[in-house]
Design a protein around this motif. Structure first.
Motif, mmCIF file in Angstrom:
data_model
loop_
_atom_site.group_PDB
_atom_site.id
_atom_site.type_symbol
_atom_site.label_atom_id
_atom_site.label_comp_id
_atom_site.label_asym_id
_atom_site.label_seq_id
_atom_site.Cartn_x
_atom_site.Cartn_y
_atom_site.Cartn_z
ATOM 1 N N CYS A 78 -47.943 5.786 38.211
ATOM 2 C CA CYS A 78 -47.690 4.709 39.176
ATOM 3 C C CYS A 78 -47.137 3.440 38.521
ATOM 4 O O CYS A 78 -46.731 2.512 39.234
ATOM 5 C CB CYS A 78 -48.978 4.366 39.926
ATOM 6 N N LYS A 79 -47.155 3.364 37.211
ATOM 7 C CA LYS A 79 -46.553 2.208 36.548
ATOM 8 C C LYS A 79 -45.056 2.198 36.840
ATOM 9 O O LYS A 79 -44.402 3.243 36.900
ATOM 10 C CB LYS A 79 -46.797 2.275 35.041
ATOM 11 N N GLU A 80 -44.507 0.998 37.039
ATOM 12 C CA GLU A 80 -43.122 0.867 37.474
ATOM 13 C C GLU A 80 -42.153 1.634 36.573
ATOM 14 O O GLU A 80 -41.258 2.339 37.067
ATOM 15 C CB GLU A 80 -42.732 -0.614 37.522
ATOM 16 N N GLU A 81 -42.339 1.515 35.266
ATOM 17 C CA GLU A 81 -41.410 2.182 34.342
ATOM 18 C C GLU A 81 -41.536 3.698 34.397
ATOM 19 O O GLU A 81 -40.580 4.427 34.086
ATOM 20 C CB GLU A 81 -41.640 1.691 32.905
ATOM 21 N N ASN A 82 -42.704 4.201 34.800
ATOM 22 C CA ASN A 82 -42.913 5.648 34.855
ATOM 23 C C ASN A 82 -42.483 6.236 36.190
ATOM 24 O O ASN A 82 -42.133 7.417 36.268
ATOM 25 C CB ASN A 82 -44.378 5.977 34.589
ATOM 26 N N LEU A 83 -42.503 5.435 37.249
ATOM 27 C CA LEU A 83 -42.037 5.919 38.547
ATOM 28 C C LEU A 83 -40.563 6.285 38.508
ATOM 29 O O LEU A 83 -40.123 7.231 39.169
ATOM 30 C CB LEU A 83 -42.269 4.846 39.619
ATOM 31 N N SER A 84 -39.811 5.556 37.719
ATOM 32 C CA SER A 84 -38.375 5.816 37.645
ATOM 33 C C SER A 84 -38.044 7.052 36.818
ATOM 34 O O SER A 84 -37.007 7.687 37.012
ATOM 35 C CB SER A 84 -37.653 4.599 37.059
ATOM 36 N N CYS A 85 -38.956 7.414 35.903
ATOM 37 C CA CYS A 85 -38.688 8.587 35.060
ATOM 38 C C CYS A 85 -40.000 9.288 34.710
ATOM 39 O O CYS A 85 -40.484 9.213 33.583
ATOM 40 C CB CYS A 85 -37.953 8.170 33.793
ATOM 41 N N PRO A 86 -40.613 9.970 35.673
ATOM 42 C CA PRO A 86 -41.907 10.617 35.426
ATOM 43 C C PRO A 86 -41.853 11.703 34.363
ATOM 44 O O PRO A 86 -42.843 11.927 33.661
ATOM 45 C CB PRO A 86 -42.274 11.199 36.805
ATOM 46 N N SER A 87 -40.718 12.372 34.229
ATOM 47 C CA SER A 87 -40.610 13.439 33.224
ATOM 48 C C SER A 87 -40.787 12.885 31.817
ATOM 49 O O SER A 87 -41.382 13.537 30.950
ATOM 50 C CB SER A 87 -39.260 14.156 33.349
ATOM 51 N N THR A 88 -40.264 11.680 31.586
ATOM 52 C CA THR A 88 -40.440 11.043 30.276
ATOM 53 C C THR A 88 -41.891 10.604 30.087
ATOM 54 O O THR A 88 -42.458 10.745 28.994
ATOM 55 C CB THR A 88 -39.518 9.819 30.143
ATOM 56 N N ALA A 89 -42.489 10.099 31.149
ATOM 57 C CA ALA A 89 -43.885 9.650 31.073
ATOM 58 C C ALA A 89 -44.815 10.792 30.710
ATOM 59 O O ALA A 89 -45.795 10.597 29.971
ATOM 60 C CB ALA A 89 -44.301 9.028 32.397
ATOM 61 N N LEU A 90 -44.524 11.981 31.198
ATOM 62 C CA LEU A 90 -45.385 13.134 30.926
ATOM 63 C C LEU A 90 -45.306 13.587 29.471
ATOM 64 O O LEU A 90 -46.149 14.375 29.024
ATOM 65 C CB LEU A 90 -45.019 14.297 31.852
ATOM 66 N N LYS A 91 -44.340 13.080 28.732
ATOM 67 C CA LYS A 91 -44.228 13.410 27.305
ATOM 68 C C LYS A 91 -45.046 12.464 26.431
ATOM 69 O O LYS A 91 -45.132 12.656 25.216
ATOM 70 C CB LYS A 91 -42.757 13.377 26.883
ATOM 71 N N SER A 92 -45.641 11.434 27.040
ATOM 72 C CA SER A 92 -46.457 10.481 26.288
ATOM 73 C C SER A 92 -47.735 11.154 25.806
ATOM 74 O O SER A 92 -48.214 12.113 26.412
ATOM 75 C CB SER A 92 -46.812 9.281 27.172
ATOM 76 N N PRO A 93 -48.319 10.654 24.710
ATOM 77 C CA PRO A 93 -49.577 11.243 24.220
ATOM 78 C C PRO A 93 -50.713 11.003 25.191
ATOM 79 O O PRO A 93 -50.765 9.976 25.877
ATOM 80 C CB PRO A 93 -49.799 10.507 22.889
ATOM 81 N N VAL A 94 -51.632 11.948 25.258
ATOM 82 C CA VAL A 94 -52.746 11.856 26.195
ATOM 83 C C VAL A 94 -53.639 10.657 25.886
ATOM 84 O O VAL A 94 -54.364 10.167 26.760
ATOM 85 C CB VAL A 94 -53.552 13.174 26.180
#
Length: 386
Positions: A78-94
């Motif tokens: 839901c963070k603004e930067e992640n809404l625009s590119c969720p696929s990239t956000a899912l690559k972040s470390p847990v």
């Protein structure tokens, strides 16, 4: 005496508990998402395992550093930067979605007393990681981020506040007359609540949702006069998939309640979410929604989009005169009144698998909240008086 009940060991609560499914901290959020979808549990434990010991190369120091569920992932998306590119956000470390509050997850030995566990809860612990007898005699070390559940040859289970309260309920008579007293007379109605207005954007409640997950409570949805309409529950969100982040980003708090109710979101809300994603050029989140099967439609009458007459369909009384909510509509708040007895509130919370009960007046005005921690505080304070 009540003290005899609290002399039980934590291992007594572990009976029948399944071994934890675990995730190494080196995993990505996408790994966690895949693991959650494959798991029968609604959460995963995250571990740090040190394989670098030079003196004892076969020794692995394993430690659980937190638990994560779908809600953690959704709030991150839901963070603004992640809404625009969720696929990239899912690559972040847990590690970026682990709760920042320390001491929420504690390791305890099986021989620890129930009284010790309650003291840790009152200090802020939410979950206990307890070693249990392994079903396999073979020592198995973690080799991958999504490896086996054994750590240094041991399996672990998780004990929650709910487990402790449920165990105490079996010995409730030993604490007489405390359980029969009202929560108001016991002074355990908390007034520090997390709330959002029905018409406010749901995205404004993300921080409160994160806090409610840590506190094991919920976010109250109220009208302009402070009356309780429903709630945005982490329990409900944990049963959704990651695309609910799109609904949080585009709908009001009231509409979000309808969206996440059991049975699937109404078709008109799904269309509204997609339209707003297009207007905001959030193509990545839109593509994520399109990857999933079409949502089941529901009658608009089943999911009212107006806060008028909130007592209809959002909060209901049971035949005994107390307040409760139907299990199938999780955005309906579980509520009681100030004069409700301690044991009645315990039973309500345990029956609905929540760690809290909202307290309201006859006109549905929100008074406060009672949590499992508040309940355990009462038993701890009266252990030698019963």
């Amino acid at each position: 005496m009540a003290v005899s009940s609290l002399a039980h060991e934590v291992s007594d609560i572990c009976l029948g508990k399944p071994a934890l499914r675990s995730l190494l901290i080196s995993a990505t959020i996408g790994d966690a998402l895949s693991a959650l979808k494959r798991s029968e549990e609604s959460y995963l434990s995250v571990w740090i395992c040190d394989h670098s010991s030079e003196e004892k190369p076969d020794f692995v120091d394993c430690r659980c550093v937190g638990k994560i569920c779908m809600v953690d992932i959704v709030c991150y998306l839901c963070k603004e930067e992640n809404l625009s590119c969720p696929s990239t956000a899912l690559k972040s470390p847990v590690s970026v979605i682990l709760p920042k509050t320390s001491g929420v997850v504690r390791h305890v030995e099986p021989h620890a007393s129930l009284l010790d566990a309650i003291d840790l809860i009152l200090e802020g612990a939410q979950n206990f990681i307890v070693p249990i007898q392994s079903s396999s005699r073979k020592k198995h070390l973690h080799k991958t981020s999504l490896g086996p559940t054994l750590h240094n040859g041991r399996e672990f289970c998780c004990i929650t506040q709910e487990d402790v309260v449920r165990f105490l309920l079996g010995s409730i008579g030993l604490f007489s007359p405390i359980p029969a007293l009202s929560i108001e007379s016991l002074g355990i109605i908390g007034t520090e609540i997390l709330a959002v207005n029905y018409h406010d954007p749901a995205i404004s409640a993300v921080e409160s949702i994160t806090q409610s997950l840590t506190r094991q409570t919920s976010v109250a949805v109220v009208d302009d006069s402070g009356k309780l309409i429903g709630e945005i529950s982490p329990f409900t969100l944990a049963c959704c998939d990651e695309t609910v982040a799109a609904a949080i980003a585009t709908l009001s708090a009231g509409d979000l309640m309808a969206y996440i109710d059991c049975g699937g979101p109404p078709e008109n809300l799904v269309s509204r979410v997609k339209a707003k994603l297009k207007v905001r050029n959030l193509e990545g989140m839109l593509e994520l929604m399109e990857e999933f099967s079409p949502y089941s439609s529901s009658s608009d009458e089943e999911y009212p989009l107006s806060p008028s007459e909130p007592q209809r369909g959002r909060i209901s009384r049971s035949r005994s005169g107390s307040y409760s909510a139907r299990l199938l509509r999780r955005s309906e708040a579980i509520v009681c009144q100030p004069r409700s007895s301690l044991v009645a509130v315990m039973i309500q919370a345990l029956a609905h698998r929540v760690g809290y009960v909202w307290v309201i007046e006859d006109d549905y005005s929100l008074v406060g909240i009672v949590t499992f921690s508040d309940i355990l505080k009462v038993f701890r304070a009266n252990i030698y008086r019963s």
